[in-house]
Write an enzyme that holds these catalytic residues in place. Structure first.
Site, PDB file in Angstrom:
ATOM      1  N   GLU A  49     -60.698  28.280 -14.142  1.00 50.58           N
ATOM      2  CA  GLU A  49     -60.717  27.766 -12.779  1.00 50.58           C
ATOM      3  C   GLU A  49     -59.909  26.475 -12.332  1.00 50.58           C
ATOM      4  OE1 GLU A  49     -64.710  25.938 -12.260  1.00 50.58           O
ATOM      5  OE2 GLU A  49     -63.827  24.387 -10.965  1.00 50.58           O
TER       6      GLU A  49
ATOM      7  N   ARG B 194     -57.701  19.786  -6.340  1.00 55.49           N
ATOM      8  CA  ARG B 194     -57.938  18.511  -6.183  1.00 55.49           C
ATOM      9  C   ARG B 194     -56.285  17.653  -6.154  1.00 55.49           C
ATOM     10  NH1 ARG B 194     -62.272  17.236 -10.941  1.00 55.49           N
ATOM     11  NH2 ARG B 194     -63.558  18.946 -10.367  1.00 55.49           N
TER      12      ARG B 194
ATOM     13  N   LYS C 149     -73.071  27.561 -10.878  1.00 57.92           N
ATOM     14  CA  LYS C 149     -72.687  26.727 -11.608  1.00 57.92           C
ATOM     15  C   LYS C 149     -73.837  25.631 -11.752  1.00 57.92           C
ATOM     16  CE  LYS C 149     -69.222  22.891 -11.218  1.00 57.92           C
ATOM     17  NZ  LYS C 149     -67.746  22.712 -11.055  1.00 57.92           N
TER      18      LYS C 149
END
Ligand code: 3PG
Length: 212
Positions: A45, A49, A133
């Site tokens: 993943e 950001r 998640k």
């Protein structure tokens, strides 16, 4: 179950840990992808950001075409489409807004929505999702909360992420509704700054050997 959901489920079985990686540069991202794959972690993943994140994702996909590389920190439908266009195999979000759930289903992109409560989870189920998640795992209730979800939601699979370490991962991996865990401990900032790809590979190798 939709095709996207069954693909996501299959990928969650690839390895016990999904490395959560925030790229600083494109070159670093390529080295990290190669080190993680060498260490036995093919499901990665990349968090969106940093300004280079989409370029980094694109470069990682090109460098490791056999790996399954997704985008994390997908906060809205626009970012979901940008991630897909950059080659993300799947998307991960810390939350599960109705808008984002609708977009993921409409795009047919395998999606791990972030949930921390039964109501979040039920909203995801209403959109046809069945693996999630659990975020932030340690802070939101840890393995005990996930075990409680197994009663009312026996068919739901989880990838807990947030505050998990090599030491605490086994407490999650032994639960029957957990397929794998996510964590950023595979890519420590000081090792990345030092260009110590062997250290990243060694951390990945240890994580890949965790029993589940
Ligand atoms: C995430 O982005 O999914 C989490 O912040 C990763 O959590 P960690 O840094 O506590 O492993």
């Amino acid at each position: 179950m939709s095709a996207a959901e069954s693909r996501m489920r299959r990928w969650l079985a690839l390895a016990p840990v999904i490395p959560v990686y925030t790229p600083a540069t494109v070159d670093e991202a390529v080295q990290v992808a190669q080190a993680l794959v060498r260490g036995g972690l093919p499901l990665i993943e990349v968090t969106l950001r940093t300004p280079v994140a989409l370029d980094a994702l694109r470069a990682m996909v090109r460098a490791e075409p056999a790996a399954v590389i997704g985008a994390g920190t997908v906060l809205d439908a626009g970012l979901l489409r940008q991630a897909r266009d950059a080659g993300a195999a799947f998307a991960v979000s810390p939350g599960a807004t109705p808008d984002l759930l609708r977009a993921a289903v409409a795009e047919g992109l395998p999606f791990l929505a972030g949930i921390a409560t039964a109501s979040d989870l039920m909203r995801g189920l209403e959109h046809g999702l069945d693996c999630f998640k659990f975020f932030p795992a340690a802070q939101a209730g840890g393995p005990a909360l996930l075990q409680s979800f197994a009663g009312p939601f026996p068919a739901v699979a989880f990838c807990p992420t947030g505050g998990i370490s090599a030491a605490s991962a086994p407490d999650y991996l032994r639960l029957r509704n957990v397929r794998c865990v996510g964590g950023s401990w595979l890519t420590p900032a000081d090792r990345l700054a030092a260009g110590d790809w062997a250290a990243v590979e060694a951390l990945a190798r240890a994580a890949a050997a965790l029993p589940r």
